[in-house]
Design a protein around this motif. Structure first.
Motif, short mmCIF file in Angstrom:
data_model
loop_
_atom_site.label_atom_id
_atom_site.label_comp_id
_atom_site.label_asym_id
_atom_site.label_seq_id
_atom_site.Cartn_x
_atom_site.Cartn_y
_atom_site.Cartn_z
N TYR A 77 -85.19 -39.44 -31.62
CA TYR A 77 -84.92 -38.79 -32.90
C TYR A 77 -86.14 -37.96 -33.28
CZ TYR A 77 -81.73 -42.78 -32.87
OH TYR A 77 -80.80 -43.71 -32.51
N GLY A 78 -85.91 -36.73 -33.72
CA GLY A 78 -87.04 -35.93 -34.16
C GLY A 78 -86.68 -34.51 -34.57
N GLU A 79 -87.72 -33.78 -34.95
CA GLU A 79 -87.57 -32.37 -35.33
C GLU A 79 -87.69 -31.51 -34.09
OE1 GLU A 79 -89.99 -31.17 -38.74
OE2 GLU A 79 -90.29 -33.30 -39.14
N VAL A 80 -86.88 -30.45 -34.05
CA VAL A 80 -86.86 -29.57 -32.89
C VAL A 80 -86.65 -28.11 -33.30
CG1 VAL A 80 -85.91 -31.37 -31.39
CG2 VAL A 80 -84.35 -29.77 -32.52
N ILE A 94 -80.53 -38.07 -30.57
CA ILE A 94 -79.90 -38.30 -29.27
C ILE A 94 -79.82 -39.80 -29.07
CG2 ILE A 94 -79.99 -37.88 -26.79
CD1 ILE A 94 -81.79 -35.48 -27.37
N CYS A 95 -78.61 -40.29 -28.85
CA CYS A 95 -78.42 -41.73 -28.71
C CYS A 95 -77.36 -42.00 -27.65
CB CYS A 95 -77.98 -42.32 -30.05
SG CYS A 95 -77.76 -44.10 -30.00
N TRP A 96 -77.73 -42.80 -26.66
CA TRP A 96 -76.79 -43.20 -25.62
C TRP A 96 -76.60 -44.70 -25.74
CZ3 TRP A 96 -77.20 -41.33 -19.87
CH2 TRP A 96 -76.02 -41.65 -19.19
N TRP A 104 -74.60 -39.19 -27.33
CA TRP A 104 -74.24 -38.26 -28.39
C TRP A 104 -75.50 -37.49 -28.73
CZ3 TRP A 104 -70.97 -41.42 -32.45
CH2 TRP A 104 -69.67 -41.56 -31.97
N ILE A 105 -75.37 -36.18 -28.78
CA ILE A 105 -76.48 -35.29 -29.10
C ILE A 105 -76.10 -34.58 -30.38
CG2 ILE A 105 -77.93 -33.41 -28.28
CD1 ILE A 105 -76.90 -34.29 -25.40
N LEU A 106 -76.78 -34.92 -31.47
CA LEU A 106 -76.38 -34.48 -32.80
C LEU A 106 -77.49 -33.69 -33.48
CD1 LEU A 106 -74.98 -37.95 -33.90
CD2 LEU A 106 -73.68 -36.06 -32.90
N VAL A 107 -77.11 -32.59 -34.13
CA VAL A 107 -78.06 -31.84 -34.96
C VAL A 107 -77.62 -31.98 -36.41
CG1 VAL A 107 -78.72 -30.21 -33.17
CG2 VAL A 107 -76.82 -29.65 -34.68
N ALA A 115 -78.92 -43.31 -38.26
CA ALA A 115 -77.95 -43.10 -39.35
C ALA A 115 -77.08 -41.89 -39.09
CB ALA A 115 -78.68 -42.96 -40.69
N ARG A 116 -77.60 -40.86 -38.41
CA ARG A 116 -76.78 -39.69 -38.07
C ARG A 116 -75.70 -40.07 -37.07
NH1 ARG A 116 -80.08 -38.90 -41.36
NH2 ARG A 116 -78.32 -39.82 -42.42
N VAL A 117 -76.03 -40.97 -36.15
CA VAL A 117 -75.06 -41.45 -35.17
C VAL A 117 -73.96 -42.21 -35.88
CG1 VAL A 117 -74.75 -42.90 -33.12
CG2 VAL A 117 -76.84 -41.53 -33.38
N THR A 118 -74.34 -43.04 -36.83
CA THR A 118 -73.36 -43.79 -37.62
C THR A 118 -72.46 -42.84 -38.41
OG1 THR A 118 -74.89 -45.65 -37.78
CG2 THR A 118 -73.10 -45.57 -39.39
N THR A 119 -73.08 -41.84 -39.02
CA THR A 119 -72.30 -40.86 -39.79
C THR A 119 -71.32 -40.13 -38.88
OG1 THR A 119 -74.07 -40.54 -41.39
CG2 THR A 119 -72.45 -38.77 -41.20
#
Length: 160
Positions: A77-80, A94-96, A104-107, A115-119
């Protein structure tokens, strides 16, 4: 997408909205549209997308998302900076998780975290509900709505 945002704008103007979208819709114009209407976004992107991890005040070299997490059970997880052609600053989650075929690769404009993965996981519930109402009982394609507003109200009741 702009007409959809415009039609929902009045109904949702006093709400906090987060747009969840899959890889087929995720792009910079959609993110800009979310910013214009003050919606948050959590978007899944393709594994081949390029990004640069933020390291202090600098950014590392470009890499593809698919090379950052190599096995189930890992996450980052981080800023890019996303998309080499745009160099768009955003947050990447990014969470596998174990049991899944790929990460899952989420922006998002929200801080990168699990929490973004949960959302984003809520999108799967919406997808399943939509399939239920479309193919497994409600037969929305057989409904005889004569006015678009009636369909919109029905969809809001079904999904919220």
């Amino acid at each position: 997408m702009r007409p959809l945002f415009d039609s929902l704008g009045d109904m949702l103007k006093d709400s906090t909205c987060t747009l969840l979208a899959d890889r087929g819709l995720s792009c910079l114009p959609l993110i800009r549209l979310c910013k214009q209407v003050r919606w948050q976004y959590v978007l899944r992107i393709k594994q081949g997308e390029g990004f640069r991890k933020k390291w202090g005040h600098l950014y590392r070299d470009w890499q593809q998302c698919q090379h950052s997490i190599t096995q189930p059970g890992h996450a980052w997880y981080g800023e890019v900076l996303l998309w080499q052609e745009h160099q768009f600053p955003t947050n990447l989650s990014i969470c596998w998780e174990a049991g899944y075929e790929e990460p899952w690769i989420l922006v998002s404009d929200l801080p990168a975290s699990h929490a973004r993965v949960t959302t984003y996981g809520k999108r799967m519930k919406v997808e399943a509900t939509f399939q239920d109402y479309k193919r497994r009982g409600c037969e929305i394609e057989d409904c005889r709505f004569r006015q678009r507003e009636h369909l919109h109200r029905w969809l809001l009741v079904v999904f919220f």
